[in-house]
Design an enzyme around this catalytic site. Structure first.
Site, PDB file in Angstrom:
ATOM      1  N   ARG A 186       0.871  -1.124   0.038  1.00 57.36           N
ATOM      2  CA  ARG A 186      -0.019  -0.174  -0.052  1.00 57.36           C
ATOM      3  C   ARG A 186       0.845   1.497  -0.011  1.00 57.36           C
ATOM      4  O   ARG A 186       1.875   1.398   0.626  1.00 57.36           O
ATOM      5  CB  ARG A 186      -0.798  -0.016   1.252  1.00 57.36           C
ATOM      6  CG  ARG A 186      -1.964   0.609   1.146  1.00 57.36           C
ATOM      7  CD  ARG A 186      -3.169   0.303   2.197  1.00 57.36           C
ATOM      8  NE  ARG A 186      -3.675   1.483   2.530  1.00 57.36           N
ATOM      9  CZ  ARG A 186      -4.325   1.889   3.707  1.00 57.36           C
ATOM     10  NH1 ARG A 186      -3.983   1.158   4.570  1.00 57.36           N
ATOM     11  NH2 ARG A 186      -4.925   3.152   3.868  1.00 57.36           N
ATOM     12  N   ALA A 212      10.007   2.297  -1.609  1.00 57.04           N
ATOM     13  CA  ALA A 212       9.952   3.329  -2.779  1.00 57.04           C
ATOM     14  C   ALA A 212      11.182   4.050  -2.622  1.00 57.04           C
ATOM     15  O   ALA A 212      11.782   4.585  -3.633  1.00 57.04           O
ATOM     16  CB  ALA A 212       8.767   3.904  -2.685  1.00 57.04           C
ATOM     17  N   GLY A 262       6.596   0.937   5.422  1.00 59.48           N
ATOM     18  CA  GLY A 262       7.673  -0.056   5.059  1.00 59.48           C
ATOM     19  C   GLY A 262       7.598   0.207   3.244  1.00 59.48           C
ATOM     20  O   GLY A 262       8.534  -0.083   2.979  1.00 59.48           O
ATOM     21  N   CYS A 263       6.301   0.396   2.728  1.00 58.82           N
ATOM     22  CA  CYS A 263       6.224   0.683   1.520  1.00 58.82           C
ATOM     23  C   CYS A 263       6.805   1.945   1.069  1.00 58.82           C
ATOM     24  O   CYS A 263       7.623   2.093   0.042  1.00 58.82           O
ATOM     25  CB  CYS A 263       4.772   0.635   0.882  1.00 58.82           C
ATOM     26  SG  CYS A 263       3.983  -0.898   1.289  1.00 58.82           S
ATOM     27  N   SER A 264       6.914   3.067   1.807  1.00 58.98           N
ATOM     28  CA  SER A 264       7.618   4.287   1.517  1.00 58.98           C
ATOM     29  C   SER A 264       9.011   4.208   1.607  1.00 58.98           C
ATOM     30  O   SER A 264       9.625   4.632   0.656  1.00 58.98           O
ATOM     31  CB  SER A 264       6.994   5.360   2.710  1.00 58.98           C
ATOM     32  OG  SER A 264       5.508   5.653   2.555  1.00 58.98           O
TER      33      SER A 264
END
Length: 154
Positions: A38, A48, A43-45
């Site tokens: 998401r 990325a 974690g995704c940030s």
């Protein structure tokens, strides 16, 4: 999850700007296809941001980086703007590609069982085959691991 050596399933999804992107259009190039749960989660940030920091090195190697999640195009646009992401983000709200690549799986967190996107990364070779798989990608090291792999193996 897909096996090394198998043909990567072709797809066409929309990017953050509403443009259609097809895997088949990228034949002749290596592609890092990473799946994440998401936009704008910690974690995704971090993952990325790590791909963004390594983006120039990926470009020098002729590798296209693509992130895929269920988030909308508008969400991807905000995410890309917030973190200045220079690579492609694709929206898969119907989970067609997410399921084709085997990353829609049962997850357990705090004793609860649910289904969701697992963080996984595929390296697709110039012929459209799966060259490598990172089935449990770590947000902080995934981009560097793949770069090391590419530099070692070419």
């Amino acid at each position: 999850m897909l096996e090394i050596g198998s043909t990567a399933p072709d797809f066409t999804l929309r990017d953050k700007d509403g443009h259609s992107v097809s895997l088949s259009d990228l034949k002749g190039h290596k592609v890092v296809l990473y799946f994440y749960p998401r936009d704008n989660t910690p974690g995704c940030s971090r993952q990325a941001a790590a791909f963004a920091a390594a983006f120039d090195e990926y470009q020098k190697l002729g590798v296209t980086v693509i992130g895929v999640s269920k988030d909308s195009e508008a969400s991807h646009q905000k995410f890309a703007d917030k973190y200045q992401l220079p690579f492609i983000l694709l929206s898969d709200p119907e989970r067609q590609v997410i399921e084709a690549y085997g990353v829609w799986q049962e997850k357990k967190m705090y004793g609860k069982v649910s289904f969701g996107v697992v963080r996984a990364t595929y390296l697709i070779d110039e012929q459209g085959n799966i060259a490598a798989v990172w089935p449990k990608a770590k947000p902080d090291t995934n981009a560097a691991e793949i770069l090391a792999y590419l530099k070692e193996r070419g």
